[in-house]
Scaffold this active site. Structure first.
Site, PDB file in Angstrom:
ATOM      1  N   HIS A 175       0.666  -1.252   0.026  1.00 14.42           N
ATOM      2  CA  HIS A 175       0.139  -0.064  -0.033  1.00 14.42           C
ATOM      3  C   HIS A 175       0.757   1.023  -0.129  1.00 14.42           C
ATOM      4  CE1 HIS A 175      -4.178  -1.864   0.914  1.00 14.42           C
ATOM      5  NE2 HIS A 175      -3.212  -2.884   0.956  1.00 14.42           N
TER       6      HIS A 175
ATOM      7  N   ASP B  35       3.287   9.749  -0.561  1.00 19.38           N
ATOM      8  CA  ASP B  35       2.235   8.897   0.133  1.00 19.38           C
ATOM      9  C   ASP B  35       1.935   7.741  -1.022  1.00 19.38           C
ATOM     10  OD1 ASP B  35       0.062   7.949   1.421  1.00 19.38           O
ATOM     11  OD2 ASP B  35      -0.686  10.047   1.910  1.00 19.38           O
TER      12      ASP B  35
HETATM   13  P1  ADP Z   1      -2.757   6.353   5.477  1.00 18.46           P
HETATM   14  O1  ADP Z   1      -3.095   4.973   4.656  1.00 18.46           O
HETATM   15  O2  ADP Z   1      -1.532   6.651   5.447  1.00 18.46           O
HETATM   16  O3  ADP Z   1      -3.322   6.528   6.754  1.00 18.46           O
HETATM   17  P2  ADP Z   1      -4.990   7.609   3.558  1.00 18.46           P
HETATM   18  O4  ADP Z   1      -5.347   8.783   3.242  1.00 18.46           O
HETATM   19  O5  ADP Z   1      -4.747   6.486   2.357  1.00 18.46           O
HETATM   20  O6  ADP Z   1      -3.584   7.229   4.532  1.00 18.46           O
HETATM   21  O7  ADP Z   1      -6.042   6.885   4.343  1.00 18.46           O
HETATM   22  C1  ADP Z   1      -6.737   7.360   5.479  1.00 18.46           C
HETATM   23  C2  ADP Z   1      -7.907   6.680   5.915  1.00 18.46           C
HETATM   24  O8  ADP Z   1      -8.199   7.242   7.252  1.00 18.46           O
HETATM   25  C3  ADP Z   1      -8.905   7.469   5.268  1.00 18.46           C
HETATM   26  O9  ADP Z   1      -9.973   6.278   4.731  1.00 18.46           O
HETATM   27  C4  ADP Z   1      -9.589   8.378   6.132  1.00 18.46           C
HETATM   28  O10 ADP Z   1     -10.954   8.417   5.947  1.00 18.46           O
HETATM   29  C5  ADP Z   1      -9.373   7.815   7.493  1.00 18.46           C
HETATM   30  N1  ADP Z   1      -9.216   8.746   8.514  1.00 18.46           N
HETATM   31  C6  ADP Z   1      -8.252   9.865   8.534  1.00 18.46           C
HETATM   32  N2  ADP Z   1      -8.510  10.776   9.552  1.00 18.46           N
HETATM   33  C7  ADP Z   1      -9.405  10.095  10.335  1.00 18.46           C
HETATM   34  C8  ADP Z   1     -10.093  10.380  11.576  1.00 18.46           C
HETATM   35  N3  ADP Z   1      -9.993  11.710  12.239  1.00 18.46           N
HETATM   36  N4  ADP Z   1     -11.175   9.726  11.945  1.00 18.46           N
HETATM   37  C9  ADP Z   1     -11.415   8.703  11.031  1.00 18.46           C
HETATM   38  N5  ADP Z   1     -10.913   8.208  10.027  1.00 18.46           N
HETATM   39  C10 ADP Z   1      -9.886   9.076   9.465  1.00 18.46           C
HETATM   40  O1  F6P Z   2      -0.191   1.672   4.228  1.00 15.64           O
HETATM   41  C1  F6P Z   2      -0.208   2.569   5.300  1.00 15.64           C
HETATM   42  C2  F6P Z   2      -0.601   1.678   6.512  1.00 15.64           C
HETATM   43  O2  F6P Z   2       0.510   1.375   7.225  1.00 15.64           O
HETATM   44  C3  F6P Z   2      -1.611   0.830   6.610  1.00 15.64           C
HETATM   45  O3  F6P Z   2      -1.165  -0.301   6.620  1.00 15.64           O
HETATM   46  C4  F6P Z   2      -2.664   1.442   7.574  1.00 15.64           C
HETATM   47  O4  F6P Z   2      -3.653   1.593   6.910  1.00 15.64           O
HETATM   48  C5  F6P Z   2      -2.231   2.797   7.898  1.00 15.64           C
HETATM   49  O5  F6P Z   2      -1.053   3.006   7.379  1.00 15.64           O
HETATM   50  C6  F6P Z   2      -2.492   2.994   9.345  1.00 15.64           C
HETATM   51  O6  F6P Z   2      -1.231   2.743  10.108  1.00 15.64           O
HETATM   52  P1  F6P Z   2      -1.375   1.733  11.527  1.00 15.64           P
HETATM   53  O7  F6P Z   2      -1.988   0.370  11.333  1.00 15.64           O
HETATM   54  O8  F6P Z   2       0.133   1.866  11.915  1.00 15.64           O
HETATM   55  O9  F6P Z   2      -2.250   2.562  12.557  1.00 15.64           O
END
Ligand code: ADP
Ligand code: F6P
Length: 481
Positions: A162, A385
């Protein structure tokens, strides 16, 4: 334990830490892209998900969620430190994200990472029925494909990363580069967010393993454990398919949230509370140093300082959900961000009229949808990202063709959402100009951009992603089963 024909193996189960005292659980997603993406496709599928529930020590007993069985893994305090906080999130995470923070190489962490990967592989081997498809997720479990292949040569193994896969010169810094590369290439299909990642892996496979590496397939020496007649195996050789499968979101879920009266009313309430006449800049991130939050705050603060943006006209909302809080870099980042938000509000806010609303808390999906609807400019500016699903969620959450998306060139999503206002987040002056440009954009220009992005997201949702990946993985099945 009963066996399944589809097994997903991921570090985390799609639940947050709060399992109710009576053991009842529901899809309460852990914030993070992976759980959100897989949630949508597994909710209705007979499958088993092997992963960690987020609690330390003995694994809780978790009931099935619909047709999905959960196989919780126990993680001890020591394992949490060495495997999750250590090797996964202090070595691989920064290295895979352009080393925007210095990766730490600690020899002790490696042993723990390897033994936890072995336990995950054993659990997958136990719950996979003969000839099953096992889909391993992300950098936490990069050794699982090869370990599983040795234990269960009959299963078809997919691996999806991812996060970005780094350029060879960065990957080469890893003391355990050989094992990590071999581990991942134990899969039949290795999927990435971007084609460049497949290219990087092909180069490394040629250099480190002497394999023939092309961008869509790597030809390896077959291990004796490989099954006999398969599409992906010729005499003495094993072919690992590779490719880009950009992950997406559940567009239908977001659309149904949009239509809910609660969301519509909540969006109205938010706009009123933020100031009915004000333009809203919104950012939603895990509180992570890859997300570029500090650069963004600097840009906003300078716009206020130079009088190019005025608190009476514009307000910023920064949602930064707590993440990996026991890791030093993350604690330091939170302190710095909170100090900076305090400084900006102190210098530029007025009574009852802050320059920034900072929310360090999880939101449920409906409240996130309402926030997305309130934004005039969504500011998504990670330094690096793999994808960034927040950008896609914002587009899917719009009820009409309004709103601007300012998006980092270094997010995987930028390759798909070409109609966003693309920006280099390291260039603070460029970021300031782009924010002003987005704030002042002609509504007709915004509408054309948003229309194109909404159409793209609709055609390329999470179901399309899963279909594309699993169809390709199916090509690795034995000819005769
Ligand atoms: P990452 O995988 O690095 O966390 P992404 O942008 O791909 O980054 O995914 C983040 C996910 O977490 C999204 O589905 C978003 O809706 C969710 N998210 C981000 N902030 C919050 C929050 N404050 N509360 C709930 N869900 C959140
Ligand atoms: O791909 C990014 C990632 O490490 C995912 O595996 C996971 O959705 C997200 O970041 C959140 O990270 P964590 O599981 O460490 O809270």
């Amino acid at each position: 334990m009963r066996q399944s024909s589809l097994v997903v193996v991921a570090n985390r189960l799609p639940l947050d830490d709060n399992v109710a005292p009576d053991g009842a659980c529901e899809w309460r997603r852990s914030p993070g892209g992976l759980a959100g993406a897989l949630h949508a496709i597994l909710e209705q599928t007979p499958a088993t998900w092997v992963g960690w529930s987020g609690t330390i020590g003995e694994a809780p007993r978790l009931p099935d969620i619909g047709t999905l069985r959960l196989r919780p893994m126990s993680i001890s305090e020591d394992e949490l430190r060495g495997y999750y906080e250590g090797f996964a999130n202090s070595t691989l995470w920064p290295l895979y994200h352009d080393a925007v923070e210095q990766p730490v190489f600690d020899r002790g962490w490696w042993e723990t990472y390897r033994s936890v990967n072995r336990r995950f592989a054993e659990a997958a081997a136990e719950v996979a029925e003969p000839g099953a498809t096992v889909w391993v997720q992300d950098y936490h479990l990069q050794l699982v494909p090869q370990l599983l292949r040795e234990m269960r040569p009959d299963v078809v193994i997919g691996f999806f990363l991812h996060v970005p896969f780094p350029p060879p010169e960065l990957f080469m810094q890893l003391p355990r580069r050989l094992e990590l590369l071999r581990g991942m290439l134990g899969a039949d299909l290795v999927g990435f967010q971007r084609p460049q990642a497949a290219h990087n892996v092909a180069q490394l496979a040629a250099k480190l393993l002497g394999a023939h590496g092309a961008d869509d397939a790597i030809t390896m020496d077959a291990s004796p454990a490989a099954p006999p007649a398969t599409h992906n195996r010729t005499e003495g050789q094993r072919i690992v398919r590779t490719g880009a499968f950009p992950v997406s979101i559940d567009v239908a879920e977001m659309r149904s949230l949009n239509a809910r009266p609660y969301v519509v009313n909540q969006a109205r309430r938010l706009q009123r509370d933020l100031g009915s006449h004000k333009r809203v800049l919104l950012s939603v991130d895990r509180l992570d140093y890859t997300k570029g939050i500090e650069h963004r705050l600097t840009a906003y603060s300078e716009l206020l300082r130079d009088g190019l943006v005025k608190v009476r006209d514009v307000v910023m909302v920064q949602v930064a959900v707590p993440s990996r809080e026991r890791v030093e870099n993350y604690r330091g980042l939170r302190d710095r961000i909170e100090r900076e938000v305090g400084r900006i509000n102190g210098e530029y806010g007025r009574v009852g009229e802050p320059a920034i609303h900072y929310l360090n808390q999880p939101f449920d999906r409906a409240d996130l949808a309402a926030l997305y609807q309130t934004a005039d400019v969504m500011v998504v500016t990670p330094l690096r990202d793999g994808m960034n699903l927040v950008a896609k969620e914002f587009v899917a959450a719009r009820r009409n063709d309004t709103g601007a998306l300012v998006l980092s060139e270094f997010a995987g999503a930028a390759a798909e959402l070409e109609d966003a206002f693309l920006v280099n987040p390291h260039d603070v002056d460029g970021l300031k100009e782009t924010l002003l440009h987005a704030l002042a954009a002609d509504p007709a220009d915004l509408a054309a951009r948003m229309k194109a992005m909404r159409a793209y997201i609709t055609a390329n949702d999470i179901h399309a992603w899963a279909r594309a990946y699993l169809t390709e993985l199916d090509l690795a099945r034995p000819l005769v089963s």
